[in-house]
Every structure is written in C-alpha cells, then in structure tokens.
Write a protein that holds these residues in place. Structure first.
Motif, mmCIF file in Angstrom:
data_model
loop_
_atom_site.group_PDB
_atom_site.id
_atom_site.type_symbol
_atom_site.label_atom_id
_atom_site.label_comp_id
_atom_site.label_asym_id
_atom_site.label_seq_id
_atom_site.Cartn_x
_atom_site.Cartn_y
_atom_site.Cartn_z
ATOM 1 N N ALA A 66 -29.549 -3.158 5.522
ATOM 2 C CA ALA A 66 -29.593 -4.592 5.243
ATOM 3 C C ALA A 66 -30.043 -4.838 3.813
ATOM 4 O O ALA A 66 -30.888 -4.107 3.276
ATOM 5 N N ASN A 67 -29.441 -5.852 3.198
ATOM 6 C CA ASN A 67 -29.834 -6.316 1.861
ATOM 7 C C ASN A 67 -29.704 -5.230 0.795
ATOM 8 O O ASN A 67 -30.475 -5.188 -0.172
ATOM 9 N N GLN A 68 -28.726 -4.366 0.968
ATOM 10 C CA GLN A 68 -28.416 -3.380 -0.058
ATOM 11 C C GLN A 68 -26.979 -2.921 0.104
ATOM 12 O O GLN A 68 -26.348 -3.130 1.143
ATOM 13 N N TRP A 69 -26.447 -2.343 -0.937
ATOM 14 C CA TRP A 69 -25.062 -1.905 -0.931
ATOM 15 C C TRP A 69 -24.902 -0.589 -0.168
ATOM 16 O O TRP A 69 -25.768 0.281 -0.226
ATOM 17 N N GLU A 70 -23.771 -0.465 0.539
ATOM 18 C CA GLU A 70 -23.390 0.802 1.146
ATOM 19 C C GLU A 70 -21.857 0.904 1.151
ATOM 20 O O GLU A 70 -21.148 -0.106 1.097
ATOM 21 N N VAL A 71 -21.344 2.102 1.223
ATOM 22 C CA VAL A 71 -19.905 2.340 1.235
ATOM 23 C C VAL A 71 -19.470 2.626 2.673
ATOM 24 O O VAL A 71 -19.954 3.571 3.305
ATOM 25 N N LEU A 72 -18.557 1.789 3.190
ATOM 26 C CA LEU A 72 -18.016 1.966 4.536
ATOM 27 C C LEU A 72 -16.600 2.516 4.440
ATOM 28 O O LEU A 72 -15.826 2.122 3.552
ATOM 29 N N THR A 73 -16.260 3.392 5.365
ATOM 30 C CA THR A 73 -14.932 4.001 5.368
ATOM 31 C C THR A 73 -14.175 3.556 6.620
ATOM 32 O O THR A 73 -14.674 3.692 7.743
ATOM 33 N N PHE A 74 -12.956 3.058 6.420
ATOM 34 C CA PHE A 74 -12.096 2.561 7.496
ATOM 35 C C PHE A 74 -10.891 3.495 7.613
ATOM 36 O O PHE A 74 -10.050 3.552 6.708
ATOM 37 N N ASP A 75 -10.826 4.218 8.713
ATOM 38 C CA ASP A 75 -9.734 5.171 8.939
ATOM 39 C C ASP A 75 -8.585 4.438 9.628
ATOM 40 O O ASP A 75 -8.649 4.126 10.813
ATOM 41 N N LEU A 101 0.835 -1.203 0.000
ATOM 42 C CA LEU A 101 0.000 0.000 0.000
ATOM 43 C C LEU A 101 0.870 1.254 0.000
ATOM 44 O O LEU A 101 1.873 1.326 0.721
ATOM 45 N N ASP A 102 0.469 2.218 -0.798
ATOM 46 C CA ASP A 102 1.154 3.508 -0.881
ATOM 47 C C ASP A 102 0.277 4.530 -0.158
ATOM 48 O O ASP A 102 -0.781 4.925 -0.671
ATOM 49 N N PHE A 103 0.723 4.954 1.026
ATOM 50 C CA PHE A 103 -0.139 5.800 1.844
ATOM 51 C C PHE A 103 -0.143 7.254 1.406
ATOM 52 O O PHE A 103 -0.869 8.074 1.986
ATOM 53 N N SER A 104 0.633 7.589 0.369
ATOM 54 C CA SER A 104 0.486 8.918 -0.221
ATOM 55 C C SER A 104 -0.851 9.031 -0.952
ATOM 56 O O SER A 104 -1.332 10.128 -1.235
ATOM 57 N N LYS A 105 -1.473 7.862 -1.224
ATOM 58 C CA LYS A 105 -2.782 7.831 -1.880
ATOM 59 C C LYS A 105 -3.922 7.894 -0.864
ATOM 60 O O LYS A 105 -5.095 7.892 -1.249
ATOM 61 N N GLY A 106 -3.584 7.916 0.407
ATOM 62 C CA GLY A 106 -4.622 8.022 1.422
ATOM 63 C C GLY A 106 -4.437 7.008 2.530
ATOM 64 O O GLY A 106 -3.964 5.894 2.301
ATOM 65 N N LYS A 107 -4.844 7.422 3.751
ATOM 66 C CA LYS A 107 -4.738 6.554 4.913
ATOM 67 C C LYS A 107 -6.110 6.074 5.382
ATOM 68 O O LYS A 107 -6.240 5.509 6.458
ATOM 69 N N LYS A 108 -7.089 6.292 4.540
ATOM 70 C CA LYS A 108 -8.415 5.723 4.751
ATOM 71 C C LYS A 108 -8.714 4.768 3.606
ATOM 72 O O LYS A 108 -8.249 4.974 2.479
ATOM 73 N N VAL A 109 -9.494 3.733 3.908
ATOM 74 C CA VAL A 109 -9.869 2.758 2.887
ATOM 75 C C VAL A 109 -11.389 2.665 2.840
ATOM 76 O O VAL A 109 -12.044 2.498 3.887
ATOM 77 N N GLN A 110 -11.936 2.789 1.646
ATOM 78 C CA GLN A 110 -13.368 2.608 1.448
ATOM 79 C C GLN A 110 -13.643 1.226 0.864
ATOM 80 O O GLN A 110 -12.889 0.753 -0.001
ATOM 81 N N VAL A 111 -14.689 0.574 1.352
ATOM 82 C CA VAL A 111 -15.114 -0.727 0.841
ATOM 83 C C VAL A 111 -16.619 -0.680 0.644
ATOM 84 O O VAL A 111 -17.370 -0.262 1.549
ATOM 85 N N THR A 112 -17.068 -1.097 -0.527
ATOM 86 C CA THR A 112 -18.501 -1.193 -0.782
ATOM 87 C C THR A 112 -18.974 -2.558 -0.291
ATOM 88 O O THR A 112 -18.427 -3.587 -0.698
ATOM 89 N N VAL A 113 -19.982 -2.549 0.598
ATOM 90 C CA VAL A 113 -20.369 -3.767 1.323
ATOM 91 C C VAL A 113 -21.867 -4.026 1.165
ATOM 92 O O VAL A 113 -22.683 -3.085 1.223
#
Length: 531
Positions: A482-491, A438-450
């Motif tokens: 529930a039962n639908q997509w959402e974007v979660l952010t992990f700092d 991982l290159d943290f110059s691109k950001g220190k948060k990670v988004q995942v669509t769940v």
C-alpha cells in the motif's frame, strides 16, 4: 359523439390499469406533451361545404376540434377517427388540440378554406428525392382549394393520397421509370382542377457502408477539414455556390445512420471554402475517401490565396470507397504555393454526369512518434485515456500527471492517475486506444507499475479489438503493498479468451475491480510486454 369518445378513452385506461399489479399504480407524469399536431381537411365537391377533419399527432389519446365558425362546443375525436362539419362559404381558423393520457395539451390553428368555386392558379412541383432512391415529393397549391389528391400512377395502386393545399406528400416507388402523375385540386365546388404529367422516377446510388475509419494521429500530425475522427478546422463552407446550381449540379450532407458525409450531385465542380488560409507546407499528404456509382475520375485542386491552383486527377472504383492519398509534392512540383491554401476544388469526370460522396478530408504527415506499447507517459504524445463507470455511468477523472511519489520502483516524471470517485461502479476504469495493435512476438505477458492506496486491491488489465469490444482478454492481479509502487505482471495466456492471432489495439485498466468507488486515486505507469 362527445360522450361516446369519452367512454372509449376511459375504457382503454381501465384496460391498461387492469393489466397491472393490483397494488401498483401507473406513473404517467413523465409523458411528454403531444407533438406534430395537424389535421387533414377534405371537403365534398357538391357545394354543401361539408368538411371532414382527420386529426393527426404523436402521443395523443384524444383530440378536440374547434371549428372556428362560432360553434360553441368542440368535437372530440379519438386517434384514427374523424369528424364532419358543415361550413358556409368563407375562410375559418380551426383549432386542433391534442391531449395526452396525463392531460398535457398541444394545440395548433389551421386555416379552413371553403369556396364554392373551382380551384384556380394551380401550381404543382414534383421532385425526385436527392438521397432516397425512387422517392418522389409532390407539392400543389391553388387559390380557393382546401386539399388535393395525388394519383402516383404505379400499377396496382389506383387510390390517391389526399393532402392539404400547400403541403407536400412523398411516395416511394418499387421501380424506377416513367409514371403518369395526376394531381386533382379540390374546393367545395363541384368542379375540380387537374394537372397531369409523365415523370421520370430515378434511382439514387449511395453508399450503404461508412468510409474506412482513419488511423489515430497526434494533433500536430494532421489538419482535418471534414470528418468525425479528428478535430476539424472551424468555419469551412463545404457548399459554396460558384455557379454550379445553374449547370444542374446540387449538393447535400448525407447522413448514413448517423455518419455524415458530403454529397456532390451531378458534380461539375464544387469545393470547400476555408474561413482562413491554411499552411499545409508541413504536411506530406492530402487524403479523402470518395464513393461513386457513376464517375470515372475526380480532379482535386488545392487553391492558394496568392498563388493560383493546381489539379491532380485520380481514378475512382465504382460502388465502393476509394481512399485517395495525394502527396503534397504532387502540387508543389507544379509550382503551387501551399502555405496559404484557402480552397479545395473537386471536378467530376465526366463533367456533371455523376455524383460523389466524400468523407475524411484532411492533410497529414508521417508521425514522429507512434502510440504503442510500451507506454510510459513520458513521450510528447497525447495520451487520450478515457475514464468510465462513475456513479452516474459517466466518466471518472483520468489524467497524465506529475509522479506524486518518485520513489522505489518508479522514479519517472509522469504517471497515469485514475480517480475511482465515491460511488463509482465496481467496473470503473480507463481505456486507451493505441495507434498499432499489440505484437505478441514481443511477449504475451504485460507488466504494469502500480501505486495502490491499499493491499489486496484487484487490478484488472484488459485488451480489446478496436471496433469489437467482444473480442477481448482480461487478467486480474492483486496488489501486495500500500502507498508505494510495485510492478504487477499479467499473463495473457491465462485468459481463456486470449488468442494471439487476434488484433488487439485497446488497453484497459480497472483499479480495485469489483469494489464500489470510495474516492481514492490509483496511479499507473510503464505498461510493457515481456516474455
């Protein structure tokens, strides 16, 4: 003697029982049958025929010795004990039986030769071990002999080692050098037969660390011949004898704590013979890792089935791994056809004077695509997600599949499916090793669509260092729909163990972390860094 040994065995068992809780029982039903049962048989050199049996084996609590001469009752011997028996001259089939604490038995038959004449036709072989430094193996056989003694000649070690006739014995010296080895072959006769020689004990120089681990590559970007990283071409012969044995060369597969590698000893020339010709014209480089203590260079030739062979010479660094990458162009510029390569040839420089260890032999090309963040499951890459944490601690099902719900926050075509099966561990999940860290110059948060089947499921996102899972950082975020997509952010900066200077090359997803599996599926997509 039978009664004495039997009482000792019962005493040992009684002591074991007494050390346990008075309300518990010892379960010995799972104890395996004894292994490697044999006996060292020696005889006095006085024409009396008095033979001593020293039984050996693994997992044995008692031995029975059936002498094979008509004696009606066997002798019972405890581990470490021995028993004497007087024979008339002749050849007998003795039977050694080992018994475990739960009564399982293993038996072997062993010939006992009792001859009142000196051993004849003594043949002795003495060899340095090809892989272990200063280890020597001796084997002696003679007619009429029952056993032999070996005096290895190391100062301060005057006592011999006794060995059954025809069996081998190994000994490791403290120092290399020339030692006087004496073999005394013995029968039941007073006279013995001896062999004495000055033998040079040698050092085997070998690596004590594995070769560098090759990088991740897509299947279409590599043709692997030998190594554990990639899938190897089937049917290769790595030890074809093209006459090298007659020149004093040898070969073996060396095992370094489970990591296997090729070992060419006193390398004159040796090679690899493929089951079928290989087209490497689409590759850009030939790679191998080489370790040596005493070779200056190695010459590597690609051999075409129809177009001859061409060599490339590379220098080696002593006592460390040398990673060699030869452009395929170095061979084609010499006029070699590379569409039907069926052999490799290695030549030692200087000739037949040193040994090499070779690992990770493969052809490769620069990848068209690299597996790195962002990961969206859409690229023509192999996403090797590895599931873990089933009810039996094995793998839970994971797969990149067609998006089962192309709506809302995610209308992409493909997604990752993780099936948290019924009874799966609370920490069940899946990991993916990236090609680059991982290159943290691109950001220190990670988004995942769940996509989660319930509200409030704890999704744990984790990053790890390759080869060192203790270097990691993890963040938990709960689902809100529930039962639908959402974007979660992990700092990642909220994880106390996070350090942007660390090298993190593995990402891990834990669906519904902290809860046992109930047989539900979770879907993930579009894993990316943000500021």
């Amino acid at each position: 003697m039978k009664k004495i040994v039997y009482i000792v065995s019962l005493l040992v068992l009684a002591l074991v029982v007494s050390c346990t809780n008075e309300n518990s029982l010892i379960d010995v039903s799972g104890v395996s049958a004894p292994k490697d049962i044999s006996a060292l048989t020696t005889v006095t050199q006085d024409n009396t025929g008095l033979v001593t049996f020293l039984p050996r084996g693994e997992g044995v609590t008692r031995y029975e010795i059936f002498f094979g001469d008509g004696t009606s009752e066997p002798a019972y011997v405890i581990p470490g004990g021995s028993v004497d028996h007087k024979y008339k001259e002749g050849v007998y089939d003795a039977k050694i039986v080992g018994t475990t604490i739960n009564g399982k038995r293993t038996e072997v038959t062993q010939k006992v030769v009792v001859a009142f004449r000196a051993p004849e036709n003594l043949v002795v072989t003495i060899e340095n071990d090809l892989q272990v430094s200063k280890k020597v193996t001796v084997k002696a056989t003679a007619d009429f002999a029952l056993f032999y003694d070996v005096f290895f000649g190391e100062p301060g070690k005057p006592d011999p080692i006794s060995v059954n006739n025809g069996e081998s014995v190994s000994y490791t010296y403290k120092e290399a050098g020339i030692y006087k080895i004496r073999v005394v072959s013995k029968s039941a006769a007073i006279k013995t037969t001896e062999f004495v020689t000055d033998f040079e004990v040698t050092v085997v120089n070998k690596p004590f660390a594995s070769a560098p681990t090759p990088p991740n590559r897509q299947a279409g970007d590599v043709i692997s011949l030998y190594g554990s990283k990639y899938t190897n071409v089937a049917g290769s012969n790595f030890f074809p004898d093209w006459g090298q044995a007659g020149q004093g060369s040898s070969w073996a597969e060396f095992d370094l704590n489970g990591d296997k590698m090729l070992n060419y000893i006193k390398l004159s020339y040796q090679g690899n013979q493929f089951a079928n010709a290989i087209d490497v014209s689409g590759m850009e480089f030939f790679h191998m890792d080489v370790w040596t203590a005493d070779l200056d260079k190695i010459e590597t030739s690609l051999i075409s089935l129809t177009g001859g062979e061409k060599p490339v010479v590379k220098s080696l660094v002593a006592n460390e791994w040398t990673s060699i990458d030869i452009p395929i162009k170095a061979f084609t510029d010499q006029g070699l056809k590379v569409s039907d390569i069926h052999q490799l040839k290695f030549v030692g420089i200087p000739w037949a004077k040193g040994s090499v260890f070779i690992d990770n032999i493969y052809f490769y090309k620069t990848p068209a695509q690299v597996l790195q963040l962002p990961v969206d499951m859409e690229a023509s890459l192999t996403y090797n997600w590895i599931g873990f944490g089933s009810s039996s601690f094995g793998a839970i099902p994971t797969a990149v599949i067609a998006n089962p719900d192309k709506s809302g926050a995610n209308t992409s075509n493909k997604v990752l499916s993780i099936d948290k099966t019924a009874g799966a561990q609370v920490w069940a999940g899946a990991s993916l090793e990236l090609d680059t860290n991982l290159d943290f110059s691109k950001g220190k948060k990670v988004q995942v669509t769940v996509w989660s089947p319930k509200v409030g499921a704890s999704i744990l996102f984790k990053i790890e260092k390759k080869g060192d899972p203790s270097t990691n950082a993890e963040v938990k975020v709960n689902t809100t729909v529930a039962n639908q997509w959402e974007v979660l952010t992990f700092d990642l900066t909220t994880a106390g163990s996070f350090n942007a200077t660390n090298s993190y090359g593995i990402i891990v997803l834990f669906p519904d972390f902290g809860v046992d599996g109930t047989g539900t599926k979770y879907y993930f997509d579009d894993i990316k860094q943000i500021n």
